[in-house]
Write an enzyme that holds these catalytic residues in place. Structure first.
Site, PDB file in Angstrom:
ATOM      1  N   LYS A 217     -25.409 -10.357 -46.389  1.00 51.57           N
ATOM      2  CA  LYS A 217     -23.958 -10.245 -46.622  1.00 51.57           C
ATOM      3  C   LYS A 217     -23.306  -9.344 -45.572  1.00 51.57           C
ATOM      4  O   LYS A 217     -22.300  -9.703 -44.958  1.00 51.57           O
ATOM      5  CB  LYS A 217     -23.692  -9.693 -48.031  1.00 51.57           C
ATOM      6  CG  LYS A 217     -24.168 -10.556 -49.167  1.00 51.57           C
ATOM      7  CD  LYS A 217     -23.738 -10.012 -50.513  1.00 51.57           C
ATOM      8  CE  LYS A 217     -24.336  -8.649 -50.797  1.00 51.57           C
ATOM      9  NZ  LYS A 217     -25.806  -8.677 -50.914  1.00 51.57           N
ATOM     10  N   THR A 218     -23.896  -8.152 -45.387  1.00 54.41           N
ATOM     11  CA  THR A 218     -23.327  -7.219 -44.408  1.00 54.41           C
ATOM     12  C   THR A 218     -23.405  -7.793 -42.997  1.00 54.41           C
ATOM     13  O   THR A 218     -22.462  -7.658 -42.206  1.00 54.41           O
ATOM     14  CB  THR A 218     -24.058  -5.870 -44.479  1.00 54.41           C
ATOM     15  OG1 THR A 218     -23.925  -5.330 -45.803  1.00 54.41           O
ATOM     16  CG2 THR A 218     -23.482  -4.886 -43.465  1.00 54.41           C
ATOM     17  N   GLU A 242     -21.988   1.723 -48.112  1.00 54.21           N
ATOM     18  CA  GLU A 242     -23.439   1.589 -48.248  1.00 54.21           C
ATOM     19  C   GLU A 242     -24.165   2.061 -46.995  1.00 54.21           C
ATOM     20  O   GLU A 242     -25.271   2.599 -47.078  1.00 54.21           O
ATOM     21  CB  GLU A 242     -23.809   0.135 -48.548  1.00 54.21           C
ATOM     22  CG  GLU A 242     -25.251  -0.040 -48.990  1.00 54.21           C
ATOM     23  CD  GLU A 242     -25.536  -1.457 -49.463  1.00 54.21           C
ATOM     24  OE1 GLU A 242     -26.269  -1.595 -50.449  1.00 54.21           O
ATOM     25  OE2 GLU A 242     -25.024  -2.407 -48.850  1.00 54.21           O
ATOM     26  N   ARG A 251     -26.213  -1.780 -35.736  1.00 52.06           N
ATOM     27  CA  ARG A 251     -26.209  -3.219 -36.013  1.00 52.06           C
ATOM     28  C   ARG A 251     -25.287  -3.962 -35.046  1.00 52.06           C
ATOM     29  O   ARG A 251     -25.621  -5.061 -34.593  1.00 52.06           O
ATOM     30  CB  ARG A 251     -25.778  -3.475 -37.457  1.00 52.06           C
ATOM     31  CG  ARG A 251     -26.823  -3.104 -38.493  1.00 52.06           C
ATOM     32  CD  ARG A 251     -26.501  -3.774 -39.800  1.00 52.06           C
ATOM     33  NE  ARG A 251     -27.482  -3.491 -40.833  1.00 52.06           N
ATOM     34  CZ  ARG A 251     -27.660  -4.255 -41.902  1.00 52.06           C
ATOM     35  NH1 ARG A 251     -26.913  -5.345 -42.074  1.00 52.06           N
ATOM     36  NH2 ARG A 251     -28.551  -3.942 -42.815  1.00 52.06           N
ATOM     37  N   GLY A 383     -15.251 -11.658 -64.457  1.00 53.69           N
ATOM     38  CA  GLY A 383     -14.758 -13.002 -64.203  1.00 53.69           C
ATOM     39  C   GLY A 383     -13.458 -12.992 -63.434  1.00 53.69           C
ATOM     40  O   GLY A 383     -13.047 -14.017 -62.883  1.00 53.69           O
ATOM     41  N   ARG A 416      -9.266 -21.950 -52.451  1.00 47.07           N
ATOM     42  CA  ARG A 416      -7.980 -22.231 -53.095  1.00 47.07           C
ATOM     43  C   ARG A 416      -7.122 -23.200 -52.296  1.00 47.07           C
ATOM     44  O   ARG A 416      -6.361 -23.985 -52.858  1.00 47.07           O
ATOM     45  CB  ARG A 416      -7.217 -20.908 -53.303  1.00 47.07           C
ATOM     46  CG  ARG A 416      -6.074 -21.017 -54.288  1.00 47.07           C
ATOM     47  CD  ARG A 416      -5.249 -19.740 -54.332  1.00 47.07           C
ATOM     48  NE  ARG A 416      -6.007 -18.563 -54.695  1.00 47.07           N
ATOM     49  CZ  ARG A 416      -6.262 -18.190 -55.941  1.00 47.07           C
ATOM     50  NH1 ARG A 416      -5.859 -18.940 -56.950  1.00 47.07           N
ATOM     51  NH2 ARG A 416      -6.929 -17.076 -56.176  1.00 47.07           N
TER      52      ARG A 416
END
Length: 444
Positions: A217-218, A242, A251, A383, A416
């Site tokens: 993800k990162t 994090e 990175r 949700g 969307r």
């Protein structure tokens, strides 16, 4: 030496009672103006005079019941609430109508009333912040509460007018015509298949990148940042709760120089690799990337820092790593409700700043026990994440073959404003790099 400081005399709060009266009188002439100019924009509490607040309150109640608004119905509503005598009787309503210079200027009256109402709310917020500063011992908590107070004022200005379809169509056609052929209006991600599906990361969108730990993800978010800032010169803000600043830098260098991050950490590098690192560092030095490293951030911190960056440099992309580490503004034992408030606030930030906000998110453990591809219901803690997000991307691996071949599937689970799809990516974790392999055929 003594300085002669002349202090300005305190000024009264900004008020425009004449504009308020003209607006109310215009609505008494033409009740349809209430829905066009006032409803959802100006509340009774926003007016500066008690009698004006009572009249607008009566109009609000009539509108809520779906009844017509005019001199007769407003008078009857005030009478029923025992408020007619408080404003001076029906003569006051007649006076409002008699003093309207022109109903055609009602929109101007509404703009003036709304502007002064916002300024008074800002003054009240300043007074509240003064009280916070004088009564709190914890400076950090006081700053958080002050930011929240200001955020509430800015949020109140995010409303949008209801417009006729014809107006919306005209704006859309103008937007299309203003772009060159094939030019995307969003921030490109550098992954061609993803950009074809989304047109890039769109302004005002809240974008979730979700997956279980270890799927990149990162790394994917840093790919977005590197492509936008290094290759396109766009200003990016990265809020990392994090990783430390040095870990983020390592990175980015590994990705840009395409050198194994583990080798960089061990320090056993060839001259060619050292030269590549130097060149990558020079490129990154010129890139408008701003990093906020903190283990404790809330949405008001993110808004304040992003707003300042936008004012000073402009801002094109906000990335948050990751959503579940954002602290709630208020102490709450209900984490689901807290995350719901956070996601709604992140969407409000995207709308206010007119930038895409990419928030990384964890998935629940259910996906591991179920052994199937992720679903929107797997979004962890709330949700409301599904409801607030404009675009939801899942990172997942189908089977052992994917893990062996380093295939990570990027599933557009919610889009969307466009199609859903699944895109195959090749993940090189040692380089923090994703490469596009194209759209996955159905059934594959």
């Amino acid at each position: 030496m003594t300085l002669d400081v002349q202090r300005a005399a305190p000024q009264p709060p900004p008020e425009k009672p004449e504009a308020e009266a003209s607006l109310l009188g215009s609505i008494l002439f033409d009740g349809s103006l209430y829905g066009q100019l006032v409803e959802g924009h100006i509340a009774a509490a926003d007016l500066s005079r008690d009698n004006h607040r009572l009249v607008l309150g009566a109009m609000e109640r009539l509108s809520a019941r779906g009844e017509a608004i005019d001199h007769r119905t407003v008078s009857a509503e005030l009478e029923a609430a025992n408020e007619l005598a408080s404003i001076g009787g029906t003569q006051f309503l007649v006076g409002l109508m008699g003093n309207v210079p022109s109903v055609t200027h009602a929109e101007t009256y509404a703009t003036i009333v709304e502007r002064t109402a916002v300024l008074r709310r800002l003054i009240r917020a300043a007074n509240d912040i003064t009280h916070i500063a004088l009564t709190r011992d914890d400076a950090a908590a006081a700053v958080e509460d002050a930011q929240t107070t200001l955020f509430a004022v800015s949020e109140s200005m995010l409303h949008r007018d209801i417009v006729p379809l014809g107006t919306a169509l005209t704006r859309y056609v103008e937007q299309i015509a203003s772009r060159a052929d094939g030019q995307r209006i969003g921030t490109p991600t550098g992954l061609s298949t993803l950009d074809e599906k989304t047109g890039g990361l769109q302004t005002s969108d809240l974008i979730l990148v979700a997956g279980r730990p270890g799927l990149g993800k990162t790394s994917l978010a840093l790919n977005f940042v590197e492509h936008a800032a290094v290759r396109l010169g766009k200003t990016c803000a990265l809020f990392s709760m994090e990783m430390s600043e040095l870990q983020v830098v390592q990175r980015l260098i590994s990705m840009t120089a395409e050198i194994d991050g583990n080798r960089m950490r061990r320090g056993r590098l060839s001259m060619e690799e050292l030269q590549a690192i130097s060149q990558a560092s020079a490129r990154l030095q010129q890139a408008p990337i701003f990093i906020e490293e903190s283990s404790r951030l809330n949405v008001t911190d993110i808004l304040a820092k992003s707003r300042r960056l936008q004012a000073e440099r402009g801002l094109d992309l906000v990335v948050i790593d990751y959503l579940q580490l954002i602290e709630g503004v208020e102490e709450s034992e209900n984490r689901v409700r807290e995350v719901a408030q956070i996601s709604g606030s992140l969407k409000a930030i995207a709308r206010e700043l007119q930038v895409p906000v990419v928030a990384l998110s964890q998935l629940s453990r259910q996906i591991e026990t179920r052994g199937t591809e992720p679903m929107l219901s797997d979004l962890r803690d709330s949700g409301s994440l599904e409801a607030d997000a404009d675009l939801v991307m899942f990172l997942w691996q189908k089977d052992q073959n994917d893990r062996r071949d380093r295939i990570v599937r990027l599933k557009l689970a919610k889009h969307r404003n466009g199609p859903t799809a699944e895109i195959e990516l090749h993940f090189e974790p040692e380089l923090t790099r994703f490469r596009d392999l194209g759209e996955t055929p159905e059934g594959a």
